[in-house]
Design an enzyme around this catalytic site. Structure first.
Site, short mmCIF file in Angstrom:
data_model
loop_
_atom_site.label_atom_id
_atom_site.label_comp_id
_atom_site.label_asym_id
_atom_site.label_seq_id
_atom_site.Cartn_x
_atom_site.Cartn_y
_atom_site.Cartn_z
CG LEU E 75 15.03 4.61 -23.75
CD1 LEU E 75 14.16 4.83 -24.97
CD2 LEU E 75 16.07 5.72 -23.65
CB CYS E 76 13.76 1.65 -17.26
SG CYS E 76 12.30 0.63 -17.44
CG HIS E 77 12.43 7.40 -15.36
ND1 HIS E 77 11.61 7.12 -16.43
CD2 HIS E 77 12.72 8.73 -15.45
CE1 HIS E 77 11.40 8.23 -17.12
NE2 HIS E 77 12.06 9.22 -16.56
CG MET E 113 9.08 -1.34 -18.02
SD MET E 113 8.30 -2.49 -19.19
CE MET E 113 9.66 -3.57 -19.59
CD GLU E 114 10.87 -0.85 -12.42
OE1 GLU E 114 9.70 -0.80 -12.89
OE2 GLU E 114 11.73 0.00 -12.69
CG ASP E 128 21.59 -21.38 -15.40
OD1 ASP E 128 22.28 -21.85 -16.33
OD2 ASP E 128 22.06 -21.08 -14.29
#
Lengths: 161, 161, 161, 161, 161, 161
Positions: E75-77, E113-114, E128
């Protein structure tokens, strides 16, 4: 003295902060060549293959790739492109294909990388479609031809031919 | 007589049906060059920029791009690659950068396009990181160097230099 | 009694574990229609537009989308497709376009979703290219036509016309 | 006379240059149907399956797909969407599911394709989740319902029912 | 009283309509830790492994992931980021790695969020590269450190250490 | 002595060649926590928000992200996953959310990174949906819980709590 803007003062990679750059109209054109044998070019041009399908597929692939440049080039900004076109011509003198792109945007960063990516992926797509008949093809002379917009203004490369 | 396998008998593009091909080990190596000015190469080599960061970023971008080849080249099959490496060397005689890739897979299709894509995107990433100091760079001589595996077996290109 | 395999016993979505399914050859064919006005069809067929470019672009978009099905449909498995073709025909009786796809794979899951995705994206691409002249187009009757392979074997749908 | 803006004067595909278009607020709504058997609808509605999970998964898939429209439709511009919603209702009279989307953006191009892509991928996701119990489902009547913004202003389609 | 903006009044997920929000400059910083054994940290720091390559790869992966946040978080733009940097430091007191990110944008939504995605993917990439020697590593204390811009203005978190 | 397999003898990053590894069944489970305030947890649990929608969206995002791990982690191999599940539980004692994933594949490389990516993106999605009411949340204790398959066989981590 000039330095590499994609690296900070410690040599760490970064996506440069362009917040303070002016929003201007930008264009960039790029070109490149796919060199092949005369027989391959003749096959595409004269005969057993639908020339349109090969050329058209590669032009489309280039357009689509331009929109994904920021996914492929790690430190490129994502951009909303205003327009993209890719043109491929058959050239007997090479022999091969001349690939040209034009990209437009309105924003804070240039679109040279988008134009170069369009040309490169179009060349790779031609290669993919023709490699069954000609493995020795070469992608050559991929370069920026011109740009406009941004703080540095218009620029045109010297011809590489 | 050879024809283009990516087109059906009506010239329509298709992703070729490889169901009946043998699963074999495949390798492909490719190479290309980014030609730049002597000053640009010197800047990367000697001085004000962390050479590792530029080279390393481009090598990584090439590896990542190899995995996405099937998204970029419309008629390429998606593949699970067994291994990918990209090597970039500074070359005074060009002047510029020599980019080489090696791709491995076990499957029904060759990996030449993955090797070429790795080289092309590594060259574009070098271009992106250096374009602030040298706009006139050229990506040149991108070609398959060798391949093994598949029905057609091993193949090695003639050198383009 | 049948139940929804994409949900666990608590109704939680999951990507079904197919580890124990046999690896078999799979095919699926799907089709759909883009209904448009007679004028739009006539424009594509007779005249001012290069029919090939519109049709060809949509066929390619469908092929490319089939490879990305698992990115678009949340609970679909990622697959290595062996072959994909998309065919678009102009049909006066609709009036509109008949879009058909065929997808092949060798694996543990069917390829119906890949065939349906190819048809849907090809229809959307036609819509995009024609919407400037006909906003009232409709995508219709997108369905699986047949499948082979897997535990449930061959299946053919009843025609929807 | 109208012509296809996605093709240049030689019939070559291009991403249209929208640099000179006004930046306006845009909305588009679209809808479509997934037709299924009465038993399938009853299973989702009454019983053994968590209705919410099926519906919710498809609504989310539609929202996510709207953001990726420009990757799927070759000549679509990339857009920053301001808002997206997808609504799915169970409809006994079909029998099946009614899928509706609403997309908003502020920019130089319309968002009809984003609204249609949201509906199409939501329908495909429903299909995927229900195909184990009903292979004969059909995606039907996917169309733009209304749009606002841009040079052509507001538009509302005639109902397709 | 506050409620969840990503859900409509019926609890349906949506990408919130931000059309009426002001366009402002936004920044967000985030951080996190990858905890490992002393031996693993010593191996990276002192010895047999090129520290730069491990750190650099993870920093780049974080930067690239920030640009793809809207693809990962449903739901992020989607946003055009103005700048992204990721910094990784070796910390004996953890023992482990401190990962910090800074993201900038000019737009209608925040970039927390970014920043968090950049930190998370950088930590996963470190994991990793080191998992062959240390399977028991832990990603810890990933949080927003500060933000500026938007209607709610500046904010700084309390330290989690 | 152990060394980092993702780097060659010159410290250059590479995607390790796994051609000679056995194809075995692989599983991995991972977990992590999103710590929030008691009020946030209560809001999700008791009240004004549809708990299902928040939890379900994050579970789906985790599943989808597992399939894209190789795009996010530069040196990860692409894999065809056989099954993925993500489970989120509300935990008063944290207070917060416990996120667990399970990933299965049959191939030449382990799936720990896929399990960790599923957990990380599920946590980020929870964060995104709840950040309007609680900015100070923390993603914590993301780790591999167990793995099976491959040359190194089964492994279970010591609990981090």
């Amino acid at each position: 003295m000039k330095s590499l803007t994609h690296l900070d003062e410690n040599g760490r990679p970064r996506m440069v902060n362009v917040s303070d750059k002016a929003v201007t109209r930008r264009t960039a054109t790029a070109e490149g060549r796919l060199l092949c044998s005369e027989q391959t070019l003749a096959l595409v041009r004269q005969g057993r293959t639908p020339k349109g399908a090969v050329i058209h597929t590669a032009e489309l692939a280039g357009i689509v790739a331009a929109k994904r440049t920021h996914e492929l080039i790690p430190l490129c900004h994502s951009l909303a492109l205003s327009g993209v076109s890719v043109t491929i011509e058959l050239r007997d003198e090479l022999p091969g294909f001349l690939v040209q792109s034009e990209v437009r945007s309105t924003g804070q960063t240039g679109v040279e990388m988008e134009a170069l990516t369009a040309v490169s992926i179009a060349c790779l797509t031609l290669f993919d479609m023709l490699k069954a008949i000609d493995r020795a093809m070469v992608i050559d002379q991929v370069a920026v031809v011109s740009k406009t917009g941004g703080a540095s203004g218009a620029w045109a490369g010297t011809a590489h031919d």
